[in-house]
Scaffold this active site. Structure first.
Site, PDB file in Angstrom:
ATOM      1  N   PRO A  61       0.824  -1.210   0.000  1.00 50.14           N
ATOM      2  CA  PRO A  61       0.000   0.000   0.000  1.00 50.14           C
ATOM      3  C   PRO A  61       0.859   1.260   0.000  1.00 50.14           C
ATOM      4  O   PRO A  61       2.044   1.229   0.342  1.00 50.14           O
ATOM      5  CB  PRO A  61      -0.782  -0.128   1.310  1.00 50.14           C
ATOM      6  CG  PRO A  61       0.159  -0.881   2.217  1.00 50.14           C
ATOM      7  CD  PRO A  61       0.871  -1.857   1.319  1.00 50.14           C
ATOM      8  N   GLY A  62       0.240   2.367  -0.374  1.00 52.24           N
ATOM      9  CA  GLY A  62       0.907   3.651  -0.277  1.00 52.24           C
ATOM     10  C   GLY A  62       1.536   4.126  -1.567  1.00 52.24           C
ATOM     11  O   GLY A  62       1.165   3.703  -2.662  1.00 52.24           O
ATOM     12  N   CYS A  91       4.117  -4.044  -8.970  1.00 54.74           N
ATOM     13  CA  CYS A  91       3.190  -2.980  -8.569  1.00 54.74           C
ATOM     14  C   CYS A  91       3.932  -1.825  -7.890  1.00 54.74           C
ATOM     15  O   CYS A  91       4.555  -1.006  -8.567  1.00 54.74           O
ATOM     16  CB  CYS A  91       2.083  -3.548  -7.685  1.00 54.74           C
ATOM     17  SG  CYS A  91       0.626  -2.485  -7.582  1.00 54.74           S
ATOM     18  N   GLN A  95       6.574   1.031  -9.483  1.00 51.29           N
ATOM     19  CA  GLN A  95       6.442   2.469  -9.274  1.00 51.29           C
ATOM     20  C   GLN A  95       7.686   3.046  -8.611  1.00 51.29           C
ATOM     21  O   GLN A  95       8.144   4.141  -8.953  1.00 51.29           O
ATOM     22  CB  GLN A  95       5.191   2.746  -8.432  1.00 51.29           C
ATOM     23  CG  GLN A  95       3.892   2.389  -9.139  1.00 51.29           C
ATOM     24  CD  GLN A  95       2.685   2.490  -8.228  1.00 51.29           C
ATOM     25  OE1 GLN A  95       2.782   2.978  -7.105  1.00 51.29           O
ATOM     26  NE2 GLN A  95       1.532   2.012  -8.697  1.00 51.29           N
ATOM     27  N   SER A 140      -4.096   2.368  -7.963  1.00 53.44           N
ATOM     28  CA  SER A 140      -4.755   3.647  -8.234  1.00 53.44           C
ATOM     29  C   SER A 140      -3.745   4.683  -8.704  1.00 53.44           C
ATOM     30  O   SER A 140      -4.129   5.760  -9.159  1.00 53.44           O
ATOM     31  CB  SER A 140      -5.457   4.160  -6.968  1.00 53.44           C
ATOM     32  OG  SER A 140      -4.540   4.262  -5.902  1.00 53.44           O
ATOM     33  N   LEU A 141      -2.451   4.367  -8.567  1.00 50.01           N
ATOM     34  CA  LEU A 141      -1.378   5.229  -9.052  1.00 50.01           C
ATOM     35  C   LEU A 141      -0.707   4.568 -10.246  1.00 50.01           C
ATOM     36  O   LEU A 141      -0.730   3.343 -10.379  1.00 50.01           O
ATOM     37  CB  LEU A 141      -0.339   5.465  -7.950  1.00 50.01           C
ATOM     38  CG  LEU A 141      -0.856   5.988  -6.608  1.00 50.01           C
ATOM     39  CD1 LEU A 141       0.282   6.073  -5.599  1.00 50.01           C
ATOM     40  CD2 LEU A 141      -1.538   7.334  -6.762  1.00 50.01           C
ATOM     41  N   HIS A 185      -0.410  -7.696 -11.124  1.00 52.14           N
ATOM     42  CA  HIS A 185      -0.107  -8.722 -10.119  1.00 52.14           C
ATOM     43  C   HIS A 185      -0.069 -10.107 -10.771  1.00 52.14           C
ATOM     44  O   HIS A 185      -1.106 -10.745 -10.957  1.00 52.14           O
ATOM     45  CB  HIS A 185      -1.153  -8.693  -9.005  1.00 52.14           C
ATOM     46  CG  HIS A 185      -0.964  -7.558  -8.047  1.00 52.14           C
ATOM     47  ND1 HIS A 185      -0.670  -7.752  -6.714  1.00 52.14           N
ATOM     48  CD2 HIS A 185      -1.003  -6.216  -8.237  1.00 52.14           C
ATOM     49  CE1 HIS A 185      -0.548  -6.569  -6.122  1.00 52.14           C
ATOM     50  NE2 HIS A 185      -0.753  -5.623  -7.027  1.00 52.14           N
ATOM     51  N   GLU A 187       0.790 -12.764  -9.447  1.00 51.41           N
ATOM     52  CA  GLU A 187       0.464 -13.795  -8.457  1.00 51.41           C
ATOM     53  C   GLU A 187      -1.025 -13.934  -8.178  1.00 51.41           C
ATOM     54  O   GLU A 187      -1.446 -14.855  -7.468  1.00 51.41           O
ATOM     55  CB  GLU A 187       1.196 -13.489  -7.139  1.00 51.41           C
ATOM     56  CG  GLU A 187       0.540 -12.441  -6.252  1.00 51.41           C
ATOM     57  CD  GLU A 187       0.728 -11.007  -6.716  1.00 51.41           C
ATOM     58  OE1 GLU A 187       0.219 -10.088  -6.052  1.00 51.41           O
ATOM     59  OE2 GLU A 187       1.390 -10.788  -7.756  1.00 51.41           O
TER      60      GLU A 187
END
Length: 743
Positions: A61-62, A91, A95, A140-141, A185, A187
């Site tokens: 997350p984040g 993911c 980023q 979402s990013l 993803h 996985e």
């Protein structure tokens, strides 16, 4: 040659163990070592890299621009030449690679959480041999590398349409360093076979680079173990001692198809309040067995509050504190192991053992999250009774099984069987106390609609920022009812349960009255079940997606609603989360045996998935820990359907969004059998109350029942619709209090 060793960096995600399992499948004879992104310093990580063939940077997350979200990950992209090795990012990993090399980070026009996309790629290197790829996206990013990151090369992309932002980067590689990454993803259970192939291709590229640069890993040492620990999975089951003394179950069976579980409860003294009493009842499919605990004054009650280093043990009027060696789960496993029993009927799921509940907060504590709302310490976070005598009703066959694990207890078994045979001769009607007109609320306090809608909107902002994929936002309703005393005309908690089971029949009902808490539950959802050793199977059946039946709701229409991208995405997120939880304990033998199947129940159609796993044995070793169920339960709490994913970050967000403790709501209720089997349901469609001690002169003149309700918030959620959904869920229990409307 030894096993190839891969370092997996976990950014506190709930899919990490899924990725570990995929790595092991893709790389023959590999070992995966998992560290959190803040577990070691950058220098310690660099020191450890000499032992590894490659690094995989997992999702999380984040934002890659927030140091606390990525930890040492950002430093991996700037390794000194002497420490360089192949790295694959997923993911958040992609980023971070992109941002550290100058790419721009942006929000997606339309959030992709649990969404399938068909990607396009260049077909070379990382995508060699992959003709078509349908993949799962949780983000979402996204990054824009063209023009701002000349050291990076785009390998794959998705077309989200001109109105939704157009082309989105799905894979990158570094032009000069052995770094590759994907945004999606691989996985996920719904990513096609390209997920496995992408890891296999990465491994081929990694080995080729290492060969070309003459890189050789250093032999493993004790120093390496001290840095990164043991390979995944970390849990090593204790072995069952073949010579240990075991109790033997005594059982008598009678055929009594007209004798119901509530009638047996009345015969067994359920009206003798305030004595403790426990019933687990199946009144709808797929439930089948109802369990009545035949408690004695000497029956052991065990309770524990989060934060305490002891358990409270009660028998009759005697109490004692016992220190915990490690935690409550270790204590329960050790106690249960000493009470292991054999000889019961193999088709009966429960022979004796612990029955009770675990709160939502005990799961929060197990995650390592700070608990903001303690709930006043009224309700124990674990409350269990050890059941030595029990009655099990098979609702399918009409058989009633009377059983005991007490030595030389055949006399009680025979006497109870005789009592029930006599009752069965006259039992041809439903339980007499199901008087749906007796439970009337004197006052109630409902959630504030504006405040709840504001929480939904705040939750969505967290989703847009990449903090979570979905958040289960809940609120409490409080209903006051005149207190029932022996001989009074006021409705008792048993009357309330009788009403709830009548207006909302469910497969996993529960009436648990263990001082100081009474729980009334009519749950539709099994959480975790496990069969008996030695060949245990653990099963979770998450429900995400429900359509109520009605005169205008045909099965075809229900299927169209439940097969929508929103409903499938919600279910998929929880399936991937549960796979992670099971992989973390059991190892690599975890499978999704049903994905988003539509099941018909008495009043609803529901979208149900089934995830199963078995302990992974070493070759030639078929012994197992008969108390492994406690470890699986600990590692699976709190239920993912009641938090969201990633679980830890979602729980932390919810701790700030919600105003009070959930207590029993969102926890689990059920049993752990002396045979090692277990079955737990999620505490939803429920209510609970606190009971002052009967000798307390300041005891209340009213009972306050607490109801919880809420819903999974996604980026596609409408706040008003979420409020309406919560109201519908509340009604399933509020109707028992003669509260038909929230207006």
């Amino acid at each position: 040659m030894g096993a190839s060793k891969v370092l997996l960096v976990d950014s506190y995600d709930s899919f990490t163990h899924n990725l570990a399992a995929l790595i092991v499948e893709a790389i023959p004879s590999s070992e995966v070592y998992i560290i959190h992104n803040d577990q070691l310093s950058s220098s310690e990580v660099i020191e450890s890299l000499q032992y590894f063939s490659a690094v995989v940077v997992g999702p999380g997350p984040g934002s890659p621009e927030i140091s606390s979200d990525v930890g040492i990950v950002k430093d991996l992209w700037h390794l000194p030449q002497s420490s360089l090795l192949p790295i694959f990012g997923v993911c958040l990993g992609l980023q971070s690679l992109a941002v550290e090399n100058g790419a721009n980070l942006k929000r997606l026009e339309v959030v992709k959480h649990g969404q399938l996309s068909r990607i396009q790629h260049d077909g070379d290197g990382l995508f060699e041999g992959i003709v078509d790829a349908e993949v799962v996206r949780y983000h979402s990013l996204h990054v824009q590398a063209a023009g701002s990151a000349p050291k990076l090369q785009e390998l794959a992309w998705a077309d989200d349409g001109a109105e939704n932002g157009g082309r989105v980067v799905m894979a990158l590689k570094h032009r000069f360093r052995p770094f590759w990454a994907v945004q999606y993803h691989p996985e996920s259970v719904r990513t096609d076979g390209s997920g496995l192939q992408i890891l296999q291709n990465f491994w081929s590229l990694a080995r080729r680079w290492s060969s070309d640069h003459a890189r050789v890993e250093v032999d493993w040492s004790e120093g390496a173990t001290a840095l990164v620990g043991q390979p995944w999975p970390h849990h090593s089951p204790c072995r069952t001692q073949a010579s240990q003394q075991r109790s033997v179950v005594t059982t008598t069976t009678i055929h009594a198809p007209h004798l119901t579980a509530p009638q047996i409860c009345e015969i067994s003294g359920v009206h003798n309040s305030p004595t403790d009493f426990v019933l687990l009842e199946s009144r709808a499919q797929p439930g089948r067995y109802s369990i009545i605990a035949c408690l004695q004054p000497t029956s052991l009650k065990v309770s524990h509050h989060v934060g305490d280093d002891f358990v409270l043990l009660r028998r009759s009027k005697h109490s004692a504190f016992e220190r915990l060696g490690s935690d409550i789960w270790t204590w329960l496993a050790a106690f249960s192991r000493a009470k292991y029993a054999v000889g019961g009927l193999p088709n009966i799921p429960f022979w004796g053992g612990f029955i009770g509940y675990f709160s939502y907060e005990i799961g929060v504590h197990s995650l390592g999250c700070k608990i903001r709302h303690q709930g006043g310490h009224k309700h124990p976070d674990a409350s269990l009774v050890f059941v030595e005598r029990s009655i099990v009703v098979d609702t399918m066959t009409g058989d009633v099984h009377i059983q005991s694990i007490i030595p030389n207890d055949a006399g009680w078994v025979a006497a109870t069987a005789l009592t029930l045979r006599t009752a069965a001769n006259i039992a041809d009607a439903e339980v007499s106390t199901a008087k749906c007109d007796r439970v009337h609320a004197s006052s109630f306090m409902l959630p504030d609609k504006a405040a709840y809608i504001n929480k939904v909107n705040l939750a969505k902002e967290h989703l847009y920022a990449g903090e979570s994929y979905e958040l289960c936002v809940t609120a409490r309703t409080r209903v006051a009812v005149p207190k029932s005393y022996p001989g009074s005309s006021c409705a008792s908690s048993w009357d309330l349960y009788s009403t709830v089971r009548s207006v909302n029949p469910a497969p996993y009902g529960a009436y648990v009255r263990i001082h100081p808490t009474t729980l009334v539950s009519s749950s539709p959802e099994r959480f975790l079940s496990c069969s008996r050793p030695p060949y245990q199977k653990f099963q979770l059946r998450p429900i995400k997606g429900t359509v109520r039946k009605g005169c205008d709701m045909t099965r075809e229409r229900a299927e169209n609603i439940l097969n929508s991208p929103k409903e499938i995405a919600e279910n998929l997120m929880i399936v991937d989360l549960i796979r992670h939880d099971l992989y973390g304990v059991l190892g690599k033998d975890v499978k999704v045996t049903k994905f988003c199947g539509i099941e018909e129940y008495q009043t609803v159609w529901q979208l149900v998935s089934v995830i199963e796993g078995s302990p992974h044995f070493a070759q030639g070793d078929q012994t197992c820990d008969n108390q492994l169920g406690w470890e699986v339960l600990k590692r699976s709490l709190p239920p993912g359907i009641m938090t969201g994913a990633p679980k830890k970050r979602s729980v932390e967000i919810l701790q700030n969004l919600e105003d009070d403790a959930r207590n029993l709501y969102s926890g689990v209720v059920g049993y752990h059998c002396v045979s090692g089997a277990a079955d737990w349901s999620v505490v939803i469609r429920s209510c609970f109350k606190y009971d002052p001690h009967p000798d307390d002169p300041d005891g209340y003149d009213k009972d306050e029942w607490v109801l919880g309700a809420g819903g999974a918030i996604t980026a596609l959620s409408d706040a008003e619709a979420e409020w309406d959904e919560m109201e519908v869920k509340l009604q399933s229990v509020l109707r028992a209090f003669k509260l038909e409307s929230l207006a």
